[in-house]
Design an enzyme around this catalytic site. Structure first.
Site, PDB file in Angstrom:
ATOM      1  CG  ASP A  45     -20.614   6.708   1.851  1.00  0.00           C
ATOM      2  OD1 ASP A  45     -19.564   7.483   2.097  1.00  0.00           O
ATOM      3  OD2 ASP A  45     -21.391   6.274   2.611  1.00  0.00           O
ATOM      4  CB  THR A  56     -22.885  -7.535   5.195  1.00  0.00           C
ATOM      5  OG1 THR A  56     -22.664  -8.497   3.994  1.00  0.00           O
ATOM      6  CG2 THR A  56     -23.251  -6.183   4.733  1.00  0.00           C
ATOM      7  CB  THR A  70     -25.650  -3.041   8.269  1.00  0.00           C
ATOM      8  OG1 THR A  70     -26.789  -3.954   7.726  1.00  0.00           O
ATOM      9  CG2 THR A  70     -24.519  -3.718   7.595  1.00  0.00           C
ATOM     10  CE  LYS A  72     -22.550   5.053   9.652  1.00  0.00           C
ATOM     11  NZ  LYS A  72     -21.479   4.756   8.436  1.00  0.00           N
ATOM     12  CG  ASP A  86     -20.967   7.910   6.341  1.00  0.00           C
ATOM     13  OD1 ASP A  86     -21.051   7.334   5.159  1.00  0.00           O
ATOM     14  OD2 ASP A  86     -20.711   6.820   7.082  1.00  0.00           O
ATOM     15  CE  LYS A 117     -18.425   1.592   4.239  1.00  0.00           C
ATOM     16  NZ  LYS A 117     -19.281   0.895   5.364  1.00  0.00           N
ATOM     17  CG  ASP A 129     -18.557   4.968   5.252  1.00  0.00           C
ATOM     18  OD1 ASP A 129     -19.164   5.436   4.565  1.00  0.00           O
ATOM     19  OD2 ASP A 129     -18.962   4.364   6.374  1.00  0.00           O
ATOM     20  NE  ARG A 130     -21.743   2.745   1.510  1.00  0.00           N
ATOM     21  CZ  ARG A 130     -22.902   1.902   1.008  1.00  0.00           C
ATOM     22  NH1 ARG A 130     -23.256   1.957  -0.072  1.00  0.00           N
ATOM     23  NH2 ARG A 130     -23.563   1.210   1.984  1.00  0.00           N
ATOM     24  CD  GLU A 167     -18.526  -4.169   4.371  1.00  0.00           C
ATOM     25  OE1 GLU A 167     -19.484  -4.883   4.616  1.00  0.00           O
ATOM     26  OE2 GLU A 167     -18.722  -2.976   4.561  1.00  0.00           O
ATOM     27  CD  GLU A 168     -21.768  -5.664  -1.971  1.00  0.00           C
ATOM     28  OE1 GLU A 168     -22.015  -5.102  -2.972  1.00  0.00           O
ATOM     29  OE2 GLU A 168     -22.096  -5.413  -0.801  1.00  0.00           O
ATOM     30  CB  SER A 201     -24.264   5.426   5.175  1.00  0.00           C
ATOM     31  OG  SER A 201     -23.259   5.428   4.651  1.00  0.00           O
ATOM     32  CG  HIS A 202     -25.766   4.315   1.411  1.00  0.00           C
ATOM     33  ND1 HIS A 202     -25.356   3.878   2.493  1.00  0.00           N
ATOM     34  CD2 HIS A 202     -26.891   3.435   0.991  1.00  0.00           C
ATOM     35  CE1 HIS A 202     -25.847   2.628   2.756  1.00  0.00           C
ATOM     36  NE2 HIS A 202     -26.953   2.286   1.767  1.00  0.00           N
TER      37      HIS A 202
HETATM   38  C1  VG1 Z   1     -24.863  -1.651   3.490  1.00  0.00           C
HETATM   39  C2  VG1 Z   1     -23.648  -2.607   2.565  1.00  0.00           C
HETATM   40  C3  VG1 Z   1     -22.728  -2.912   3.858  1.00  0.00           C
HETATM   41  C4  VG1 Z   1     -22.163  -1.571   4.438  1.00  0.00           C
HETATM   42  C5  VG1 Z   1     -23.258  -0.851   5.000  1.00  0.00           C
HETATM   43  C6  VG1 Z   1     -22.901   0.294   5.777  1.00  0.00           C
HETATM   44  O1  VG1 Z   1     -25.500  -2.705   4.308  1.00  0.00           O
HETATM   45  O2  VG1 Z   1     -24.052  -3.683   1.926  1.00  0.00           O
HETATM   46  O3  VG1 Z   1     -21.592  -3.488   3.049  1.00  0.00           O
HETATM   47  O4  VG1 Z   1     -21.211  -2.002   5.497  1.00  0.00           O
HETATM   48  O5  VG1 Z   1     -24.315  -0.758   4.210  1.00  0.00           O
HETATM   49  O6  VG1 Z   1     -22.244   0.981   4.894  1.00  0.00           O
HETATM   50  P1  VG1 Z   1     -26.829  -3.414   4.061  1.00  0.00           P
HETATM   51  O7  VG1 Z   1     -27.116  -4.137   5.221  1.00  0.00           O
HETATM   52  O8  VG1 Z   1     -27.918  -2.442   3.399  1.00  0.00           O
HETATM   53  O9  VG1 Z   1     -26.416  -4.484   2.746  1.00  0.00           O
HETATM   54  V1  VG1 Z   1     -22.376   2.580   5.407  1.00  0.00           V
HETATM   55  O10 VG1 Z   1     -21.207   3.549   4.140  1.00  0.00           O
HETATM   56  O11 VG1 Z   1     -23.371   2.950   6.439  1.00  0.00           O
HETATM   57  O12 VG1 Z   1     -21.801   3.222   6.461  1.00  0.00           O
HETATM   58 CO    CO Z   2     -21.158   5.476   4.417  1.00  0.00          CO
END
Ligand code: VG1
Ligand code: CO
Length: 549
Positions: A283, A350, A23, A131, A285, A382, A287-288, A369-370, A118-119
């Site tokens: 989070d 997504t 993703t 990324k 990085d 984001k 973005d959240r 996004e949720e 990310s998270h």
């Molecule tokens: C998750 C979230 C999605 C988000 C993605 C990257 O993906 O559901 O909404 O864009 O993480 O977020 P998935 O495929 O695990 O549902 V982050 O803060 O990487 O950059």
């Molecule tokens: Co992130």
């Protein structure tokens, strides 16, 4: 240091079979990335997939997690060998995802690489990630990530120069072969962009008044330096308003994921007696974001809707916005606002990469996004701190508590009760069996009744980009009911262990007297239907979700 004569080495390698980006970038355990040639193969595949255009400027940084600095040194030497002329690197290897997007756009760079999972947790036992962003500052679209993956399947060698490590902690320029390495301030560009969007004087008055307290939890991840600089130094929040503000390689052992489960210390502070008026977390990085009031949680879907409804309070959006976009599993709360305000509203798969074309074409201004992600067209990612400032600007203008603003919002637009149930680390075969069994039932579902709920439509979401006509299939199962309730089901594309099944549940309530219920209670009937439809318990052996957000 002058390494003009730096020798380019061509190192033979063999492909790995697991380098398809998910993703949001390529994510694997740190140990996988540390395997000989693993990072090098992926980076060379990125560079090769760009070879139709002469590369010039690259922006490079990461969220500071374990292996960040080593990876940056490798990527710098490979960029020099691959003909880049200039690389801008965040000091200490630190650049949040939104800051990277900002820098790419501001300096018209060709692309960016963000080292982050990310998270996902970090540290030697945690995850690492890469990324890749394109010249509009946004995540590479699927046609680019697919080209990278295809290249990774046939790669035979990579290019690298021999050179001493670059000092990442000292601002200024140095030379690596024919390439300039410029160490830039990690915060300055992003902070001044944010300052141009919001009413900083109004927010400053609120935060320095003493009567309004905030708590921002950076979760020991990348946003600490940004939050200290913007919230405390620039906007007058007292020192100590930012907690866990120093990026640590293992995020202090926690999950850098801003939700009620993983940001539990912040939640305790915000729900405590005499808690602050406003709380937020970000989070790994940056973005959240999670937004909290005193004793009150704002769902990310509601956050997008409240922002949309209040956009005229913000200087950058005072003249109006083009439209709003949300990912498919995100609740329909923003749609309710868009309908009333006469705004265009888009539903995308997504992942932030699907918003890029809409923003580039001037069709959408606000996106969300949720999964705790909101942002706008000032960049193409984001943006956690942007979201925090948006809320602070609303609060400074309306002079009401967070909870009151959200309750009034529900009163005007209705409440979309919303929750996501994650079943993590499920055996991949079992997870696919769950999806396959629901897919096989899709044609029979419309018209079917589950108690009082009747299915209006059921499909496997596929998206056609309205700008370039590209298509993306298999983006998640949606089951919509006649009363506007929804159940959505999809597999995560960011995990690194087994498979994660996500079930998204949504129930719409227009009646103000029924908007005060506990979320899980309000969704209980849909949770039962979801269990019944998916057979998740017998097929996975799991009786309950691992994480509920
Ligand atoms: C998750 C979230 C999605 C988000 C993605 C990257 O993906 O559901 O909404 O864009 O993480 O977020 P998935 O495929 O695990 O549902 V982050 O803060 O990487 O950059
Ligand atoms: Co992130």
């Amino acid at each position: 240091m002058n390494t003009d004569t730096a020798v380019v080495r061509v190192v033979p390698t063999t492909p790995f079979n697991d380098q398809r980006p998910g993703t949001s970038g390529l994510r694997k355990a740190v140990s996988r990335f540390q395997q000989k040639n693993y990072l090098e193969n992926f980076i060379q595949s990125i560079f090769d997939s760009q070879s139709s255009r002469l590369p010039h400027t690259l922006v490079l940084g990461g969220d500071g997690r374990y292996y960040n600095r080593e990876a940056i040194q490798i990527i710098l030497r490979m960029a020099a060998a691959n003909g880049f002329r200039h690389v801008k690197v965040g000091r200490g290897g630190i650049l949040s995802t939104p800051a990277t997007s900002c820098v790419i756009r501001k300096y018209k760079a060709d692309c960016g690489i963000i080292l982050s999972a990310s998270h996902n947790p970090g540290g030697p036992q945690g995850d690492f990630g890469v990324k890749f962003n394109i010249d509009n500052g946004g995540p590479a679209p699927e046609k680019v990530t697919e080209a990278i993956f295809e290249r990774s399947c046939t790669i035979e060698s990579y290019k690298i120069v021999e050179a001493a490590p670059i000092d990442l902690d000292c601002l200024g320029q140095s030379q690596l072969g024919n390439m300039v390495v410029e160490i830039i301030d990690s915060v300055a560009d992003h902070a001044s962009l944010l300052e141009s969007l919001f009413d900083f004087d109004q927010i400053n008055t609120l935060l320095s008044s003493g009567g309004f307290r905030i708590c921002f939890d950076a979760l020991a991840a990348v946003t600490g330096p940004y939050a200290h600089a913007i919230l405390e130094k620039r906007l007058g929040a007292p020192a100590g308003s930012v907690r866990q503000g120093t990026p640590l390689e293992d995020f202090g052992g926690g999950h850098p994921d801003p939700n009620l489960v993983y940001a539990h210390e912040l939640v305790k502070i915000m729900y405590g007696d005499n808690g602050p008026d406003f709380g937020a977390a970000s989070d790994g990085d940056g973005d959240r974001n999670m937004i909290l009031g005193h004793g009150f949680f704002v769902t990310p879907s509601d956050s997008l809707a409240v922002m949309t409804a209040n956009h005229r309070l913000i200087p950058a959006y005072r003249q109006g916005i083009a439209g709003v976009a949300r990912s498919m599993p995100t609740s329909l709360a923003a749609d309710m606002v868009a309908r009333k305000l006469g705004l265009d509203c888009y539903e995308t798969p997504t992942g932030w990469k699907f918003f890029g074309n809409l923003m580039d074409a001037g069709m959408a201004t606000l996106c969300g996004e949720e999964s705790f992600g909101t942002g706008a067209n000032h960049i193409r990612e984001k943006d956690g701190l942007w979201s925090v400032l948006f809320w602070l600007n609303i609060l400074a203008a309306r002079k009401q508590p967070v909870e009151k603003i959200v309750r009034e919002h529900w009163h005007s637009y209705g409440r979309n009760y919303y929750s996501r149930h994650d079943y993590e680390d499920v055996e991949a075969e079992r997870a696919h069996a769950v999806i396959a069994s629901v897919k096989s039932r899709l044609p029979d579902l419309p018209g079917m009744k589950f108690g009082k709920n009747e299915v209006a439509s059921a499909d496997d979401f596929s998206y056609t980009d309205p700008v370039d006509g590209s298509t993306a299939g298999n983006q998640g199962i949606r089951i919509c009911f006649t009363d506007a309730a929804r159940i959505v089901l999809r597999l995560s594309g960011t995990g690194t262990h087994g498979a994660t099944i996500r079930i998204y549940l949504e129930h719409f309530e227009q009646d103000s007297s029924k908007q005060d219920r506990d979320t899980q209670d309000a969704l209980a009937h849909l949770i039962d239907i979801a269990h019944n439809l998916t057979n998740i318990v017998p097929l996975t052996g799991r009786t309950k979700p691992t994480v509920i957000t």
